[in-house]
Scaffold this active site. Structure first.
Site, mmCIF file in Angstrom:
data_model
loop_
_atom_site.group_PDB
_atom_site.id
_atom_site.type_symbol
_atom_site.label_atom_id
_atom_site.label_comp_id
_atom_site.label_asym_id
_atom_site.label_seq_id
_atom_site.Cartn_x
_atom_site.Cartn_y
_atom_site.Cartn_z
ATOM 1 N N ARG A 24 -18.360 -5.394 65.057
ATOM 2 C CA ARG A 24 -17.171 -4.322 64.361
ATOM 3 C C ARG A 24 -16.784 -3.433 65.403
ATOM 4 O O ARG A 24 -15.403 -3.468 65.543
ATOM 5 C CB ARG A 24 -17.825 -3.820 63.103
ATOM 6 C CG ARG A 24 -16.606 -2.773 62.323
ATOM 7 C CD ARG A 24 -17.076 -2.166 61.179
ATOM 8 N NE ARG A 24 -16.296 -1.302 60.629
ATOM 9 C CZ ARG A 24 -16.412 0.239 60.850
ATOM 10 N NH1 ARG A 24 -17.269 0.534 61.886
ATOM 11 N NH2 ARG A 24 -15.519 0.934 60.319
ATOM 12 N N ALA A 25 -17.625 -2.734 65.968
ATOM 13 C CA ALA A 25 -17.242 -1.843 66.827
ATOM 14 C C ALA A 25 -16.414 -2.323 68.121
ATOM 15 O O ALA A 25 -15.356 -1.807 68.738
ATOM 16 C CB ALA A 25 -18.146 -0.836 67.459
ATOM 17 N N ARG A 28 -12.924 -3.950 66.875
ATOM 18 C CA ARG A 28 -11.718 -2.811 66.782
ATOM 19 C C ARG A 28 -11.501 -2.053 67.940
ATOM 20 O O ARG A 28 -10.383 -1.840 68.135
ATOM 21 C CB ARG A 28 -12.545 -1.929 65.523
ATOM 22 C CG ARG A 28 -12.532 -2.879 64.008
ATOM 23 C CD ARG A 28 -12.587 -1.748 62.977
ATOM 24 N NE ARG A 28 -12.322 -2.704 61.882
ATOM 25 C CZ ARG A 28 -12.505 -2.413 60.524
ATOM 26 N NH1 ARG A 28 -12.889 -0.992 60.274
ATOM 27 N NH2 ARG A 28 -12.597 -3.135 59.466
ATOM 28 N N ASP A 106 -33.855 -9.141 75.936
ATOM 29 C CA ASP A 106 -33.855 -9.259 76.972
ATOM 30 C C ASP A 106 -33.495 -10.767 77.567
ATOM 31 O O ASP A 106 -32.676 -10.831 78.782
ATOM 32 C CB ASP A 106 -35.482 -8.979 77.540
ATOM 33 C CG ASP A 106 -35.649 -8.040 78.852
ATOM 34 O OD1 ASP A 106 -34.496 -7.717 79.279
ATOM 35 O OD2 ASP A 106 -36.775 -7.917 79.049
ATOM 36 N N SER A 108 -31.400 -12.683 76.523
ATOM 37 C CA SER A 108 -29.914 -13.114 76.273
ATOM 38 C C SER A 108 -29.408 -12.162 77.609
ATOM 39 O O SER A 108 -28.157 -12.794 77.730
ATOM 40 C CB SER A 108 -29.410 -12.332 74.993
ATOM 41 O OG SER A 108 -30.085 -12.986 73.648
ATOM 42 N N THR A 128 -32.774 -5.728 69.184
ATOM 43 C CA THR A 128 -33.992 -6.096 68.769
ATOM 44 C C THR A 128 -34.997 -5.174 68.123
ATOM 45 O O THR A 128 -35.283 -4.123 68.472
ATOM 46 C CB THR A 128 -34.926 -6.829 69.982
ATOM 47 O OG1 THR A 128 -36.347 -6.970 69.710
ATOM 48 C CG2 THR A 128 -34.728 -5.857 71.320
ATOM 49 N N ASP A 132 -38.453 -3.621 72.651
ATOM 50 C CA ASP A 132 -39.267 -4.057 73.864
ATOM 51 C C ASP A 132 -38.297 -4.281 75.191
ATOM 52 O O ASP A 132 -38.794 -5.047 75.926
ATOM 53 C CB ASP A 132 -40.092 -5.276 73.691
ATOM 54 C CG ASP A 132 -39.411 -6.397 73.152
ATOM 55 O OD1 ASP A 132 -38.229 -6.337 73.083
ATOM 56 O OD2 ASP A 132 -40.019 -7.421 73.166
ATOM 57 N N ARG A 174 -43.613 -8.293 68.418
ATOM 58 C CA ARG A 174 -43.860 -9.030 69.431
ATOM 59 C C ARG A 174 -45.068 -8.525 70.434
ATOM 60 O O ARG A 174 -45.913 -8.301 69.805
ATOM 61 C CB ARG A 174 -42.575 -9.579 70.183
ATOM 62 C CG ARG A 174 -42.221 -10.872 70.007
ATOM 63 C CD ARG A 174 -41.011 -11.258 70.687
ATOM 64 N NE ARG A 174 -40.064 -10.524 71.365
ATOM 65 C CZ ARG A 174 -38.902 -11.025 71.808
ATOM 66 N NH1 ARG A 174 -38.800 -12.354 71.876
ATOM 67 N NH2 ARG A 174 -38.024 -10.457 72.374
ATOM 68 N N GLU A 190 -55.121 5.442 59.381
ATOM 69 C CA GLU A 190 -56.376 5.775 60.023
ATOM 70 C C GLU A 190 -56.544 5.085 61.555
ATOM 71 O O GLU A 190 -57.237 5.725 62.306
ATOM 72 C CB GLU A 190 -57.639 5.389 59.227
ATOM 73 C CG GLU A 190 -57.820 6.331 58.019
ATOM 74 C CD GLU A 190 -56.990 6.634 56.957
ATOM 75 O OE1 GLU A 190 -56.247 5.505 56.797
ATOM 76 O OE2 GLU A 190 -56.692 7.837 56.575
ATOM 77 N N HIS A 253 -40.748 -11.087 58.055
ATOM 78 C CA HIS A 253 -39.366 -11.103 58.177
ATOM 79 C C HIS A 253 -38.892 -10.013 57.234
ATOM 80 O O HIS A 253 -37.433 -9.900 57.552
ATOM 81 C CB HIS A 253 -38.852 -12.238 58.025
ATOM 82 C CG HIS A 253 -38.738 -13.156 59.238
ATOM 83 N ND1 HIS A 253 -38.376 -14.477 59.769
ATOM 84 C CD2 HIS A 253 -39.609 -12.740 60.572
ATOM 85 C CE1 HIS A 253 -38.546 -14.545 60.916
ATOM 86 N NE2 HIS A 253 -39.214 -13.832 61.372
ATOM 87 N N ILE A 254 -39.469 -9.321 56.290
ATOM 88 C CA ILE A 254 -38.550 -8.372 55.647
ATOM 89 C C ILE A 254 -38.236 -7.349 56.510
ATOM 90 O O ILE A 254 -37.440 -6.450 56.315
ATOM 91 C CB ILE A 254 -39.478 -7.577 54.280
ATOM 92 C CG1 ILE A 254 -40.755 -6.925 55.143
ATOM 93 C CG2 ILE A 254 -39.518 -8.884 53.297
ATOM 94 C CD1 ILE A 254 -41.260 -5.937 53.724
HETATM 95 P P1 ADP Z 1 -33.899 -12.109 73.267
HETATM 96 O O1 ADP Z 1 -32.527 -12.157 73.607
HETATM 97 O O2 ADP Z 1 -34.014 -11.642 71.894
HETATM 98 O O3 ADP Z 1 -35.033 -11.743 74.064
HETATM 99 P P2 ADP Z 1 -34.709 -15.139 73.817
HETATM 100 O O4 ADP Z 1 -35.527 -14.683 74.764
HETATM 101 O O5 ADP Z 1 -34.957 -16.179 72.840
HETATM 102 O O6 ADP Z 1 -34.054 -13.777 72.758
HETATM 103 O O7 ADP Z 1 -33.215 -15.515 74.355
HETATM 104 C C1 ADP Z 1 -32.213 -15.854 73.761
HETATM 105 C C2 ADP Z 1 -31.462 -16.868 74.516
HETATM 106 O O8 ADP Z 1 -30.807 -16.438 76.007
HETATM 107 C C3 ADP Z 1 -32.176 -18.133 74.842
HETATM 108 O O9 ADP Z 1 -32.245 -19.189 73.745
HETATM 109 C C4 ADP Z 1 -31.574 -18.719 76.134
HETATM 110 O O10 ADP Z 1 -30.357 -19.449 75.546
HETATM 111 C C5 ADP Z 1 -30.979 -17.363 76.684
HETATM 112 N N1 ADP Z 1 -31.989 -16.915 77.711
HETATM 113 C C6 ADP Z 1 -33.236 -16.553 77.582
HETATM 114 N N2 ADP Z 1 -34.011 -16.273 78.720
HETATM 115 C C7 ADP Z 1 -33.223 -16.813 79.577
HETATM 116 C C8 ADP Z 1 -33.357 -16.690 81.136
HETATM 117 N N3 ADP Z 1 -34.425 -16.216 81.856
HETATM 118 N N4 ADP Z 1 -32.112 -17.319 81.748
HETATM 119 C C9 ADP Z 1 -31.058 -17.787 81.279
HETATM 120 N N5 ADP Z 1 -30.916 -17.839 79.909
HETATM 121 C C10 ADP Z 1 -32.054 -17.177 78.983
#
Ligand code: ADP
Length: 323
Positions: A24-25, A28, A106, A108, A128, A132, A174, A190, A253-254
């Protein structure tokens, strides 16, 4: 100022509450500044397949309070290959996208980096629940996930106390223990079992339970991060070794769903706003991150090199407070 007219936005990897506030941000802020903005469905899949549509201020109305992502998200194996990246870049060019905001983790961002090598200015926004990503203190969704886990554990604690039981609760994260450590502190657990701390069953689980029982404790909560193991065998071992009835709960997943918290909404909105401002200022291939409690943009490659450590002081504090 950059001479940029059209940008795209997508969500990729695992979903996280607050992604909609970020979308949204972006939409807009773009429209306010006279940019055309295109939504891309299902992450890099949508880019490769041209599943792209025009968005405006109205298409993001009534979305920021909802979990999940209105753009949907996916993992895309094709995009990991150079041919997939080349096709995605070609489609982006056909649609006239000069900039792209990628909301994800990471993996992505590494995809965004590959795409930037084809001349598209990319900006990454960390989202995420696992928190991490090494270069940012905070990721969108982390706060909501912790609150969801905390509320669930409070309920489990009520019944565990009533029956003087022990409970093992497995939380997400993870390979990181950020959710586990924070909910352990906030729920008065604990024991915590997280990847960042060497695990010794007798010392870390058995001793606090047995000593706690002698001091008159009425419940024993063990928070287990999914990256270390499973709740059921750990609960079975506790029951066998102590004779205390022990339940196992996997929150699952909740923790990924639900309406985002204030913290996630504000930070996601700020990150989305900042992403477009960064593109408008002509800065490309940047990550919008939280460092020293401030939301700033940093170079993507620099960001990949940065790491963070879970606080060992917080781990120790959690153990002391469970006394
Ligand atoms: P996240 O972004 O939450 O870490 P993923 O590691 O599953 O999730 O990455 C999401 C998507 O980003 C993957 O399905 C792929 O299309 C792309 N991707 C992930 N790692 C790489 C990489 N090393 N190089 C290029 N694209 C990547």
């Amino acid at each position: 100022m950059a001479d940029i007219k059209k940008i795209g936005v997508l969500t990729s990897g695992g979903d996280a509450p607050g992604m909609n506030a970020a979308i949204r941000a972006v939409v807009r802020t773009a429209e306010y500044n006279g940019l055309q903005v295109m939504g891309i469905r299902r992450g890099y899949n949508g880019l490769i397949n041209g599943d792209i549509f025009e968005m405006n201020a109205r298409s993001v109305a009534d979305t920021l309070q909802h979990g999940g992502t209105i753009l949907q998200t996916a993992r895309c194996d094709e995009f990991r290959e150079p041919e997939g990246v080349r096709r995605a870049a070609e489609v982006a060019k056909i649609f006239g996208l000069e900039g792209l905001v990628v909301i994800g983790g990471d993996g992505s961002f590494r995809g965004a980096r590959d795409l930037s090598e084809h001349g598209i200015s990319t900006i990454g926004i960390p989202a995420t629940i696992d928190n991490d990503i090494g270069c940012t203190e905070y990721c969108i969704g982390f706060d909501t996930a912790m609150n969801t886990a905390m509320e669930a554990i409070d309920k489990i604690r009520d019944t565990a106390t009533s029956h003087a039981r022990s409970s093992v609760i497995e939380v997400m994260g993870r390979d990181a223990g950020y959710i586990a450590l924070n909910v352990a502190i906030s729920c008065g657990a604990e024991s915590i079992v997280i990847p960042e701390k060497e695990f010794n069953f007798d010392e870390d689980v058995l001793r606090p339970i047995i000593e706690g029982r002698h001091r008159g404790k009425k419940h024993y909560l063990v928070i287990l991060a999914e990256g270390v193991g499973s709740a059921i065998p750990l609960a079975e071992e506790i029951q066998t070794r102590t004779g205390i009835r022990t339940t196992a709960t996997v929150l699952g997943h909740i923790q990924r769903g639900g309406s985002p918290s204030v913290h996630d909404r504000v930070n996601a909105s700020t990150m989305g706003f900042k992403a477009v401002e960064t593109l408008l200022a002509g800065r490309k291939n940047r990550l919008i991150v939280m460092q020293n409690n401030k939301i700033v943009d940093i170079d993507m490659e620099e960001g990949f090199k940065q790491t963070k450590q879970i606080s060992q002081d917080d781990i120790r504090m959690c153990e002391v407070l469970a006394w």
